[in-house]
Write an enzyme that holds these catalytic residues in place. Structure first.
Site, PDB file in Angstrom:
ATOM      1  CB  THR A  23      -0.784  -0.025   1.370  1.00  0.00           C
ATOM      2  OG1 THR A  23      -1.586  -1.371   1.200  1.00  0.00           O
ATOM      3  CG2 THR A  23      -1.854   0.989   1.190  1.00  0.00           C
ATOM      4  CB  VAL A  24       3.061   2.813   2.647  1.00  0.00           C
ATOM      5  CG1 VAL A  24       3.733   4.160   2.815  1.00  0.00           C
ATOM      6  CG2 VAL A  24       1.832   2.805   3.577  1.00  0.00           C
ATOM      7  CE  LYS A 113       1.286   2.562  11.896  1.00  0.00           C
ATOM      8  NZ  LYS A 113       0.249   2.362  11.316  1.00  0.00           N
ATOM      9  CD  GLU A 137       6.371  13.667  10.307  1.00  0.00           C
ATOM     10  OE1 GLU A 137       7.317  14.295  10.843  1.00  0.00           O
ATOM     11  OE2 GLU A 137       5.347  13.321  11.013  1.00  0.00           O
ATOM     12  N   GLY A 142       0.225   9.253   9.741  1.00  0.00           N
ATOM     13  CA  GLY A 142       0.211   9.142   8.428  1.00  0.00           C
ATOM     14  C   GLY A 142       0.888  10.503   7.935  1.00  0.00           C
ATOM     15  CD  GLU A 198      -4.587  -3.677   8.216  1.00  0.00           C
ATOM     16  OE1 GLU A 198      -3.955  -4.781   8.478  1.00  0.00           O
ATOM     17  OE2 GLU A 198      -3.787  -2.667   8.239  1.00  0.00           O
ATOM     18  CG  ASP A 209      -2.527   1.760  14.521  1.00  0.00           C
ATOM     19  OD1 ASP A 209      -1.709   1.148  13.388  1.00  0.00           O
ATOM     20  OD2 ASP A 209      -2.881   3.014  14.374  1.00  0.00           O
ATOM     21  CE  LYS A 213      -1.210   5.325  13.600  1.00  0.00           C
ATOM     22  NZ  LYS A 213      -2.343   5.473  13.400  1.00  0.00           N
ATOM     23  N   GLY A 310      -3.429   5.678   4.487  1.00  0.00           N
ATOM     24  CA  GLY A 310      -3.650   5.636   3.045  1.00  0.00           C
ATOM     25  C   GLY A 310      -2.380   5.697   2.226  1.00  0.00           C
TER      26      GLY A 310
HETATM   27  N1  LIG Z   1      -1.016   1.616   5.094  1.00  0.00           N
HETATM   28  C1  LIG Z   1      -1.034   2.678   5.598  1.00  0.00           C
HETATM   29  O1  LIG Z   1      -1.932   3.340   5.307  1.00  0.00           O
HETATM   30  C2  LIG Z   1      -0.143   2.917   6.527  1.00  0.00           C
HETATM   31  C3  LIG Z   1      -0.103   4.157   7.412  1.00  0.00           C
HETATM   32  C4  LIG Z   1       0.687   4.465   8.284  1.00  0.00           C
HETATM   33  C5  LIG Z   1       1.922   3.505   8.232  1.00  0.00           C
HETATM   34  N2  LIG Z   1       1.803   2.485   7.618  1.00  0.00           N
HETATM   35  C6  LIG Z   1       3.078   1.453   7.960  1.00  0.00           C
HETATM   36  O2  LIG Z   1       3.798   1.389   6.771  1.00  0.00           O
HETATM   37  C7  LIG Z   1       4.427  -0.201   6.598  1.00  0.00           C
HETATM   38  C8  LIG Z   1       3.846  -0.847   5.344  1.00  0.00           C
HETATM   39  O3  LIG Z   1       2.368  -1.009   5.396  1.00  0.00           O
HETATM   40  P1  LIG Z   1       1.432  -1.234   4.025  1.00  0.00           P
HETATM   41  O4  LIG Z   1       0.007  -0.924   4.507  1.00  0.00           O
HETATM   42  O5  LIG Z   1       2.176  -0.578   2.933  1.00  0.00           O
HETATM   43  O6  LIG Z   1       1.797  -2.795   4.037  1.00  0.00           O
HETATM   44  P2  LIG Z   1       1.638  -3.789   2.960  1.00  0.00           P
HETATM   45  O7  LIG Z   1       0.334  -3.351   2.071  1.00  0.00           O
HETATM   46  O8  LIG Z   1       1.080  -5.162   3.534  1.00  0.00           O
HETATM   47  O9  LIG Z   1       3.092  -3.831   2.026  1.00  0.00           O
HETATM   48  C9  LIG Z   1       4.007  -4.688   2.627  1.00  0.00           C
HETATM   49  C10 LIG Z   1       4.678  -5.279   1.341  1.00  0.00           C
HETATM   50  O10 LIG Z   1       5.851  -5.926   1.756  1.00  0.00           O
HETATM   51  C11 LIG Z   1       5.955  -7.078   1.268  1.00  0.00           C
HETATM   52  N3  LIG Z   1       6.915  -7.882   2.269  1.00  0.00           N
HETATM   53  C12 LIG Z   1       6.505  -8.419   3.268  1.00  0.00           C
HETATM   54  N4  LIG Z   1       7.374  -9.071   3.916  1.00  0.00           N
HETATM   55  C13 LIG Z   1       8.459  -8.979   3.167  1.00  0.00           C
HETATM   56  C14 LIG Z   1       9.928  -9.443   3.221  1.00  0.00           C
HETATM   57  N5  LIG Z   1      10.381  -9.989   4.228  1.00  0.00           N
HETATM   58  N6  LIG Z   1      10.860  -9.041   2.041  1.00  0.00           N
HETATM   59  C15 LIG Z   1      10.231  -8.359   1.161  1.00  0.00           C
HETATM   60  N7  LIG Z   1       8.969  -7.769   1.094  1.00  0.00           N
HETATM   61  C16 LIG Z   1       8.081  -8.285   1.968  1.00  0.00           C
HETATM   62  C17 LIG Z   1       4.605  -7.453   1.386  1.00  0.00           C
HETATM   63  O11 LIG Z   1       4.322  -8.549   0.421  1.00  0.00           O
HETATM   64  P3  LIG Z   1       3.074  -9.663   0.830  1.00  0.00           P
HETATM   65  O12 LIG Z   1       1.843  -8.776   0.601  1.00  0.00           O
HETATM   66  O13 LIG Z   1       3.285 -10.738  -0.484  1.00  0.00           O
HETATM   67  O14 LIG Z   1       3.299 -10.161   2.082  1.00  0.00           O
HETATM   68  C18 LIG Z   1       3.828  -6.322   0.737  1.00  0.00           C
HETATM   69  O15 LIG Z   1       3.859  -6.152  -0.504  1.00  0.00           O
HETATM   70  C19 LIG Z   1       3.814  -0.707   7.953  1.00  0.00           C
HETATM   71  O16 LIG Z   1       4.769  -0.673   8.978  1.00  0.00           O
HETATM   72  C20 LIG Z   1       2.564  -0.098   8.367  1.00  0.00           C
HETATM   73  O17 LIG Z   1       2.356  -0.018   9.669  1.00  0.00           O
HETATM   74  C21 LIG Z   1       0.826   2.198   7.034  1.00  0.00           C
END
Ligand SMILES: NC(=O)c1ccc[n+]([C@@H]2O[C@H](COP(=O)([O-])OP(=O)(O)OC[C@H]3O[C@@H](n4cnc5c(N)ncnc54)[C@H](OP(=O)(O)O)[C@@H]3O)[C@@H](O)[C@H]2O)c1
Length: 432
Positions: A23-24, A113, A137, A142, A198, A209, A213, A310
């Site tokens: 996602t990010v 986080k 940050e 976010g 989720e 969560d 933060k 997001g």
């Molecule tokens: N989403 C948000 O809005 C948001 C907001 C603030 C902070 N965050 C933080 O940002 C971070 C990422 O979140 P996200 O929502 O983007 O997560 P996500 O959508 O699950 O993306 C993570 C990606 O990393 C891959 N991955 C997992 N383990 C791996 C490894 N060992 N080696 C290589 N790739 C690997 C995953 O593959 P698979 O899907 O195949 O497992 C997935 O494509 C997290 O720490 C989250 O807390 C997210």
């Protein structure tokens, strides 16, 4: 020298290794592409995405397959990669990759986080020892630039309170429960269907969560390390539509609040559902939005407001961090780790809080006196009481004066044991 208006002569690139294209991560990929010229003109250095680490077999329509690797060594051994952006999440591989990147002399930017709130000291000290930056940050609220504000803008102001809505999923759910009168389970199912929650929502609805933060923000604001384990957190799983409706009639709105306070020089950090007056600025923060109040004698109050999650909003905060390390590689405005104090913690049971308390009772003579006697014995005084409903069962809705939390919870234990009390009482703190 005038500021360049074209890319001519801007050649000294910053190389990026991106871990995770979910996602990010995909938001970062998108912004690096669409805003490449602005970033280069603003910093004087083009930012180049050199490698993306993903799990084997990964592909994405917007990503050149030649950039993708499943071997972290390809990133760590590339001398042209200056900044590693960790966006895989979790506390396992992510911690290992961050430590290895920092030890290899690469700056690290992350939104993780859970990792920061559990292993922040180790990571920040590793960054400091290796003369590189660790920036995070996007790990708290976010797109809202709260970490930079606390680390830099307000470093000389003694922030005493951080208070706000720091989880969009639960804010969406509580807003929906308030507006529609629907109960927790129905609203959660709808939030999952719309993508606001989720498939496994436990970190959000259980408060973890928000707690992570709050630990990150409190550590920076109070200059003293707060880890996830130091935060007492409750989520929204026990909030009912009935209590939200009673609160509404009394002029309150229910929000999941993160609250970090300095009390007599000691730190208290918590997350809990609370009623706030309908006229409070936080009451108007609805849906997936977040807002945080900072309070200090130096500036009274500052409120920051914006999307807490997001793909692209979070990615914009990640890229802000990249930009902030680009030209500060040899020293920066502040150090990585700002926890130069070691403050004690203030026990939550000694905090003075105001409460809303609803007790469902069978309508028998003398029941109110027996409930009031429990409050009296425990030293909890009643500010007001209304009875909602009558007949076989009625709700007694109390607003209580500030009481030590230990006293309130021991009164609650005794109320549960009364024969006339039916079901689980509703208990929600009140924050003015
Ligand atoms: N989403 C948000 O809005 C948001 C907001 C603030 C902070 N965050 C933080 O940002 C971070 C990422 O979140 P996200 O929502 O983007 O997560 P996500 O959508 O699950 O993306 C993570 C990606 O990393 C891959 N991955 C997992 N383990 C791996 C490894 N060992 N080696 C290589 N790739 C690997 C995953 O593959 P698979 O899907 O195949 O497992 C997935 O494509 C997290 O720490 C989250 O807390 C997210």
């Amino acid at each position: 020298m005038t500021t360049p208006r074209t890319l001519e002569g801007i050649v000294d690139k910053i190389g990026i290794g991106l871990l995770g294209y979910g996602t990010v991560g995909s938001g970062v990929g998108k912004l690096l592409k669409t805003n490449a010229e602005d970033i280069a003109l603003a910093t004087g250095r083009p930012v180049e995405l050199r490698r993306v680490l993903e799990l084997p077999g990964f592909s994405h329509p917007d990503l050149d397959p030649a950039l993708v690797t499943d071997d972290f060594d390809d990133i760590i051994e590339d001398p042209e990669i200056d900044v590693v952006i960790e966006l895989i999440g979790g506390t396992g591989a992510a911690r290992d990759f961050q430590l290895r990147a920092l030890r290899a002399g690469k700056h690290v930017v992350t939104a993780n986080k859970q990792l920061l709130s559990q292993h922040g000291a180790e990571l920040l000290e590793t960054a400091e020892r290796n003369g590189v930056h660790l920036r995070f940050e996007a790990s708290a609220v976010g797109a809202v630039p709260i970490i930079k504000v606390l680390r830099e803008s307000l470093v000389a102001a003694e922030v005493e309170t951080i208070f706000g809505i720091v989880n969009g999923t639960t804010n969406y759910m509580l807003s929906a429960m308030t507006e529609t009168g629907a109960d927790y389970a129905d609203v959660l199912a709808e939030a999952q269907r719309l993508g606001y929650a989720e498939a496994d929502p436990s970190d959000d609805v259980g408060g973890k969560d928000a707690a992570a933060k709050m630990a990150i923000m409190a550590s920076i604001a109070f200059h003293s390390r707060v880890t996830l384990g130091d935060v007492a957190y409750e989520g929204v799983t026990r909030v009912t539509a009935l209590d939200i409706a009673h609160g509404r009639r009394l002029g309150y709105v229910c929000k999941l609040l993160g609250v970090a306070r300095l009390i007599d020089g000691a730190v208290n950090v918590r997350v809990y559902p609370a009623f706030i007056p309908a006229a409070h600025p936080l009451a108007g923060v609805s849906g997936a939005y977040n807002a945080v109040f900072l309070e200090s004698e130096a500036f009274d109050k500052i409120m920051l407001y914006g999307p807490g999650a997001g793909s692209v909003p979070t990615a914009s905060a990640v890229i802000g961090d990249v930009i902030s390390v680009v030209n500060t590689a040899k020293g920066s405005f502040t150090r990585n780790c700002l926890c130069y104090k070691d403050l004690p913690f203030f026990p939550s049971e000694d905090v003075l809080s105001r409460f809303y308390l609803r007790v469902r009772v069978s309508d028998q003579p003398g029941v109110l006196a027996r409930v009031a006697a429990v409050f009296g014995d425990e030293g909890v005084s009643i500010r007001s009481m209304v009875q909602e409903g009558s007949g076989a069962a009625a709700d007694l809705v109390f607003l209580l004066h500030p009481a030590r939390e230990a006293h309130l919870f021991s009164a609650l234990e005794r109320l549960r044991a009364l024969d006339e009390v039916e079901g689980e009482p509703g208990v929600i703190r009140i924050e003015d």
